[in-house]
Scaffold this active site. Structure first.
Site, mmCIF file in Angstrom:
data_model
loop_
_atom_site.group_PDB
_atom_site.id
_atom_site.type_symbol
_atom_site.label_atom_id
_atom_site.label_comp_id
_atom_site.label_asym_id
_atom_site.label_seq_id
_atom_site.Cartn_x
_atom_site.Cartn_y
_atom_site.Cartn_z
ATOM 1 N N ASP A 47 40.190 39.730 35.793
ATOM 2 C CA ASP A 47 39.886 39.283 34.432
ATOM 3 C C ASP A 47 40.434 37.885 34.144
ATOM 4 O OD1 ASP A 47 39.030 41.893 34.249
ATOM 5 O OD2 ASP A 47 40.234 42.391 32.485
ATOM 6 N N HIS A 215 44.294 40.070 37.418
ATOM 7 C CA HIS A 215 43.922 38.828 36.743
ATOM 8 C C HIS A 215 44.002 37.682 37.753
ATOM 9 C CE1 HIS A 215 45.267 41.581 33.595
ATOM 10 N NE2 HIS A 215 44.465 40.921 32.770
#
Length: 260
Positions: A47, A215
């Site tokens: 993400d 991430h």
């Protein structure tokens, strides 16, 4: 007789006007997925990118034979429409980084344009966050994703109704590395424990499928955690790395829409 006929006609007219139009387009509620439906699959997801580590991470994963899924923003850590980054292939715009991830065989997904938490947002705001990023994706790969992840996993009933009307599937996770929480800590022991708390509970012969959250905006994740995850999962010898679409029993090609 005349009075009876008028009443009958009025009753029919009222019933017809009250009935829903047969061809009216109705928004459906978006379906939420938090784990893979195909046993023995692992979908690595990333993400908040693209960012300076995304280019090399996409190549690392491909070189390991791994297809991952990147849920991207338009303006979060960087403004993809204005900024550039140095890569192993020279200076690239962030739009070129997005194209590079796609060209490496990874699935692209939406994480909203500006990383807005969607719970409590109006229909118009949710729609704007999604369609602004659709425009970016269409300009880069000629189509837009149909899979999305709400920032912070934040959504409400209106979010799901709006996303459903736009044709999106909502992807959450069942393995949370919590890499953002430990990004400033040199050790990856916490992230390792988060993985093991899920994987070690699986059957060694018929393991569940999992969606893992990371991430790609953290150097530690890209350069330390991901190599460990690859080694750890491969050591189990009973999992297959796939895209989110594939882990839900679909093809990678089904993850996009070309028509507006």
């Amino acid at each position: 007789m005349k009075t009876t006929l008028l009443v009958t006609l009025a009753t029919i007219a009222t019933a017809v006007s009250a009935a829903p139009a047969p061809f009216e387009k109705r928004a459906t509620t978006a379906t939420i997925y938090s784990t893979c439906s195909v046993p023995g699959t692992i979908a690595l997801t990333f993400d908040d990118g693209p960012y300076e580590y995304t280019w090399a991470l996409a190549e690392t994963l491909k070189n390991e034979g791994i297809t991952a899924t990147f849920f991207m923003n338009g303006n979060n850590w960087v403004d993809v429409e204005k900024q550039s980054v140095k890569t192993s292939a020279g200076t690239k715009t962030y739009k070129q980084v997005i194209k590079h991830v796609y060209d490496q065989g990874h699935q692209l997904g939406s994480h909203t344009f500006s990383h807005t938490e969607l719970a409590g947002q109006s229909t118009s705001k949710v729609t704007s966050e999604m369609t602004r990023l659709e425009t970016v994706f269409r300009g880069v790969i000629g189509k837009n994703p149909l899979y999305m992840r709400p920032p912070a996993g934040s959504y409400d009933s209106n979010t799901l109704k709006t996303l459903g009307g736009l044709g999106y599937k909502v992807i959450l996770w069942d393995i949370d590395s919590n890499d953002w929480r430990y990004s400033e800590v040199s050790s990856i022991s916490k992230e390792q424990a988060n993985y093991k708390s899920v994987i070690e509970k699986d059957s060694t012969t018929k393991p569940h499928g999992h969606i893992a959250l990371h991430h790609d905006v953290y150097k530690k994740t890209a350069e330390k955690l991901v190599p460990w995850v690859i080694s750890y999962i491969k050591s189990k010898k009973n999992y297959k790395f796939v895209s989110v679409a594939e882990c839900l029993g679909n093809t990678k090609g089904s993850a996009y829409r070309t028509k507006q």
